[in-house]
Design a protein around this motif. Structure first.
Motif, mmCIF file in Angstrom:
data_model
loop_
_atom_site.group_PDB
_atom_site.id
_atom_site.type_symbol
_atom_site.label_atom_id
_atom_site.label_comp_id
_atom_site.label_asym_id
_atom_site.label_seq_id
_atom_site.Cartn_x
_atom_site.Cartn_y
_atom_site.Cartn_z
ATOM 1 N N GLY A 69 -36.930 -16.864 -52.677
ATOM 2 C CA GLY A 69 -37.561 -18.001 -53.334
ATOM 3 C C GLY A 69 -37.573 -19.255 -52.500
ATOM 4 N N GLY A 70 -36.807 -19.263 -51.386
ATOM 5 C CA GLY A 70 -36.788 -20.426 -50.509
ATOM 6 C C GLY A 70 -38.111 -20.604 -49.791
ATOM 7 N N VAL A 71 -38.325 -21.800 -49.266
ATOM 8 C CA VAL A 71 -39.595 -22.165 -48.641
ATOM 9 C C VAL A 71 -39.397 -22.376 -47.145
ATOM 10 N N VAL A 72 -40.285 -21.788 -46.345
ATOM 11 C CA VAL A 72 -40.336 -22.081 -44.929
ATOM 12 C C VAL A 72 -41.603 -22.896 -44.670
ATOM 13 N N VAL A 73 -41.461 -23.968 -43.888
ATOM 14 C CA VAL A 73 -42.587 -24.833 -43.534
ATOM 15 C C VAL A 73 -42.675 -24.876 -42.020
ATOM 16 N N CYS A 74 -43.850 -24.628 -41.483
ATOM 17 C CA CYS A 74 -44.063 -24.677 -40.034
ATOM 18 C C CYS A 74 -45.077 -25.766 -39.711
ATOM 19 N N TYR A 75 -44.730 -26.631 -38.757
ATOM 20 C CA TYR A 75 -45.637 -27.683 -38.294
ATOM 21 C C TYR A 75 -46.060 -27.341 -36.880
ATOM 22 N N VAL A 76 -47.350 -27.075 -36.684
ATOM 23 C CA VAL A 76 -47.868 -26.706 -35.370
ATOM 24 C C VAL A 76 -49.124 -27.514 -35.075
ATOM 25 N N ALA A 77 -49.478 -27.594 -33.787
ATOM 26 C CA ALA A 77 -50.530 -28.525 -33.375
ATOM 27 C C ALA A 77 -51.910 -27.891 -33.230
ATOM 28 N N HIS B 22 -30.768 -18.411 -31.850
ATOM 29 C CA HIS B 22 -29.421 -17.977 -31.515
ATOM 30 C C HIS B 22 -28.357 -18.648 -32.384
ATOM 31 N N GLU B 23 -28.577 -19.918 -32.733
ATOM 32 C CA GLU B 23 -27.557 -20.699 -33.427
ATOM 33 C C GLU B 23 -27.571 -20.508 -34.939
ATOM 34 N N LEU B 24 -28.747 -20.284 -35.529
ATOM 35 C CA LEU B 24 -28.837 -20.218 -36.991
ATOM 36 C C LEU B 24 -28.015 -19.077 -37.593
ATOM 37 N N PRO B 25 -28.055 -17.851 -37.042
ATOM 38 C CA PRO B 25 -27.244 -16.771 -37.634
ATOM 39 C C PRO B 25 -25.747 -17.051 -37.602
ATOM 40 N N ASN B 26 -25.293 -17.862 -36.626
ATOM 41 C CA ASN B 26 -23.875 -18.205 -36.546
ATOM 42 C C ASN B 26 -23.496 -19.318 -37.515
ATOM 43 N N ALA B 27 -24.491 -20.094 -37.946
ATOM 44 C CA ALA B 27 -24.220 -21.250 -38.801
ATOM 45 C C ALA B 27 -24.256 -20.912 -40.288
ATOM 46 N N TYR B 28 -25.048 -19.906 -40.671
ATOM 47 C CA TYR B 28 -25.231 -19.611 -42.095
ATOM 48 C C TYR B 28 -25.211 -18.116 -42.356
ATOM 49 N N GLN B 29 -24.645 -17.765 -43.497
ATOM 50 C CA GLN B 29 -24.681 -16.389 -43.963
ATOM 51 C C GLN B 29 -26.045 -16.118 -44.587
ATOM 52 N N ALA B 30 -26.300 -14.868 -44.931
ATOM 53 C CA ALA B 30 -27.591 -14.489 -45.509
ATOM 54 C C ALA B 30 -27.831 -15.236 -46.823
ATOM 55 N N GLY B 31 -29.016 -15.854 -46.924
ATOM 56 C CA GLY B 31 -29.438 -16.490 -48.164
ATOM 57 C C GLY B 31 -28.760 -17.797 -48.500
ATOM 58 N N GLU B 32 -28.160 -18.487 -47.520
ATOM 59 C CA GLU B 32 -27.451 -19.732 -47.805
ATOM 60 C C GLU B 32 -28.331 -20.978 -47.719
ATOM 61 N N VAL B 33 -29.522 -20.850 -47.164
ATOM 62 C CA VAL B 33 -30.373 -22.019 -46.920
ATOM 63 C C VAL B 33 -31.515 -22.053 -47.936
ATOM 64 N N ASP B 34 -31.791 -23.254 -48.475
ATOM 65 C CA ASP B 34 -32.853 -23.417 -49.475
ATOM 66 C C ASP B 34 -34.230 -23.612 -48.857
ATOM 67 N N ARG B 35 -34.299 -24.393 -47.795
ATOM 68 C CA ARG B 35 -35.574 -24.732 -47.169
ATOM 69 C C ARG B 35 -35.385 -24.764 -45.655
ATOM 70 N N ILE B 36 -36.404 -24.323 -44.925
ATOM 71 C CA ILE B 36 -36.375 -24.363 -43.465
ATOM 72 C C ILE B 36 -37.684 -24.958 -42.969
ATOM 73 N N VAL B 37 -37.579 -25.967 -42.103
ATOM 74 C CA VAL B 37 -38.756 -26.640 -41.547
ATOM 75 C C VAL B 37 -38.740 -26.442 -40.035
ATOM 76 N N LEU B 38 -39.799 -25.845 -39.509
ATOM 77 C CA LEU B 38 -39.889 -25.545 -38.082
ATOM 78 C C LEU B 38 -40.964 -26.410 -37.434
ATOM 79 N N ASP B 39 -40.540 -27.267 -36.521
ATOM 80 C CA ASP B 39 -41.455 -28.086 -35.720
ATOM 81 C C ASP B 39 -41.209 -27.708 -34.269
ATOM 82 N N MET B 40 -41.857 -26.649 -33.823
ATOM 83 C CA MET B 40 -41.608 -26.103 -32.493
ATOM 84 C C MET B 40 -42.860 -25.431 -31.966
#
Length: 338
Positions: free
Chosen positions: A208-216, A173-191
C-alpha cells in the motif's frame, strides 16, 4: 533542537522579532532577504533601513528607508526560500514538491525515504509534511551535495530537524541495511536511473506504500514505468508533469504572463502491492503493437549520465562556494572558515 530553535522553526506568527528572516520588496518588485539583528542596517544605493525600525512591527508592514523608498516586509515563505537558497544540484521546484507531497500522500508521522537529497529543496517539504513525529531519511551519494543540503535545512528550520536522517552512499546498497521488509511508508526517488533501485525499494516499502520517481526526460519516464510494471509488484504507474502560468491582471487588461514555469520534470507514482499478488491488468483498446526486442535492446543500451541528459556539470569550485554559503547561513561553519 533547542527550545529557541524550535520556536524559530515553528512559530512564524506574531510581530517581527530579532533573529527572524524577512523579505523586503521594493516598488520595482526586487527582493532582498535579511535576518533581523538589533543595531544592524540594511544598505542600498538608495538609502538605509534600520533593523531596529522593523523589530516589533507586525508582518506585512510597509516602511520607508532614509531616502523615502518604501519596502514591503514579510517573512519569506517556502517558495521564496527554495528559489533563493544556495544550491549544488538543481532543485525540485515548489510546483513539483507540492504534487509529491499531496499525490504521494506524505502524512504526519510517516517514514519517508528520499534519494538523492540534492540541495535539500524537496527535503524541506517532506519534513514539514511528516512533522516531528515522522522520519525523512535522505540518501545521497555525493558528500558535497549533502553538506549543502544540511546547511539549507538548518537555515530554514533555525537548527537541525528532529525527523531528518542523512546517509551517504548508494540507495541500492544502503537501503536494505537501514530497513527491514515493509518498514517504509513512502519512497521518493530523484535520481538518474530509478529503475536500478526497484528491488531495494520494493523490499523496504510496505504494501500500500507509494513510490514517487522524479525524472527529467521522456526515455527516463519510459524506462521507469516499464521497470515498475515488469517487477509485478506495483499498481499501474501514473506519469504526469505540471506547468504553472501566472496571469497579468490590471483592470480589464487580463492576459497570460509572457513567462511561465514550464517543464521541469516528470513524476511517476505507483503503489506497492501485497506479496504474492498479481497486478490488475489494465484493459486497453487495440492499438499499435508491442515494441520488438531489437527496439527494446536499442532503447536500454545507452548509459544514463548527466552529460547524456544535458545536465550541466557542477564544478568543485561552485560546490565549495555553495556549501560555504549554506553553512554560514545555518551557522554550522565557523567564522575562521568563512
Amino acid at each position: 533542537m533547542t527550545s529557541e530553535q524550535a520556536t524559530g522553526a515553528q512559530d512564524r506568527r506574531g510581530n517581527l522579532r530579532a533573529g527572524d528572516k524577512v523579505q523586503l520588496t521594493d516598488p520595482k518588485g526586487r527582493l532582498h532577504t535579511i535576518m533581523l539583528q538589533p543595531g544592524h542596517v540594511f544598505h542600498t544605493h538608495k538609502g538605509q533601513l534600520f533593523h531596529d525600525d522593523l523589530i516589533g512591527q507586525p508582518e506585512g508592514t510597509v516602511i520607508a528607508n532614509t531616502a523615502g523608498v518604501d519596502y514591503q516586509v514579510v517573512r519569506p515563505v517556502y517558495e521564496d526560500f527554495v528559489l533563493s537558497m544556495p544550491r549544488g544540484a538543481a532543485v525540485i521546484y515548489p510546483k513539483d514538491a507540492a504534487l509529491i507531497v499531496t499525490l504521494g500522500d506524505i502524512f504526519p508521522g510517516a517514514t519517508v525515504v528520499e534519494a538523492g537529497v540534492g540541495s535539500g529543496a524537496l527535503t524541506l517539504a517532506l519534513l514539514r509534511a511528516v512533522g516531528d513525529s515522522g522520519v525523512v531519511h535522505s540518501f545521497e551519494r555525493r558528500e558535497e551535495f549533502a553538506q549543502i543540503a544540511q546547511g539549507n535545512i538548518e537555515d530554514f528550520f533555525a537548527g537541525s530537524h528532529p525527523a531528518w536522517k542523512l546517509s551517504i552512499g548508494d540507495l541500492a546498497h544502503e537501503l536494505p541495511n537501514a530497513y527491514q521488509a515493509g518498514e517504509v511508508d513512502r519512497i521518493v526517488l530523484d535520481m538518474l536511473a530509478p529503475w536500478e533501485c526497484i528491488d531495494a525499494v520494493s523490499h523496504a516499502l510496505r504494501p500500500g506504500g507509494v513510490v514517487v520517481c522524479y525524472v527529467a526526460t521522456v526515455p527516463q519516464v519510459s524506462r521507469t514505468v516499464e521497470a515498475l510494471k515488469e517487477s509485478g509488484l506495483y499498481t499501474e504507474p501514473r506519469a504526469l508533469e505540471s506547468t504553472v502560468r501566472d496571469w497579468h491582471v490590471e483592470g480589464l487588461a487580463v492576459r497570460p504572463e509572457h513567462r511561465m514555469i514550464g517543464h521541469t520534470g516528470f513524476l511517476v507514482f505507483a503503489r506497492r502491492l501485497a506479496p504474492g499478488t498479481t497486478p490488475l491488468e489494465k484493459k486497453k483498446r487495440p492499438q499499435g503493437q508491442q515494441p520488438s526486442q531489437e527496439d527494446i535492446d536499442a532503447w536500454q543500451s545507452g548509459e544514463v549520465t548527466d552529460e547524456a541528459l544535458g545536465i550541466p556539470n557542477t564544478t568543485g569550485k561552485k560546490l565549495r562556494r555553495a556549501a560555504r554559503e549554506a553553512g554560514k547561513r545555518a551557522g554550522i561553519i565557523g567564522q575562521e572558515e568563512s
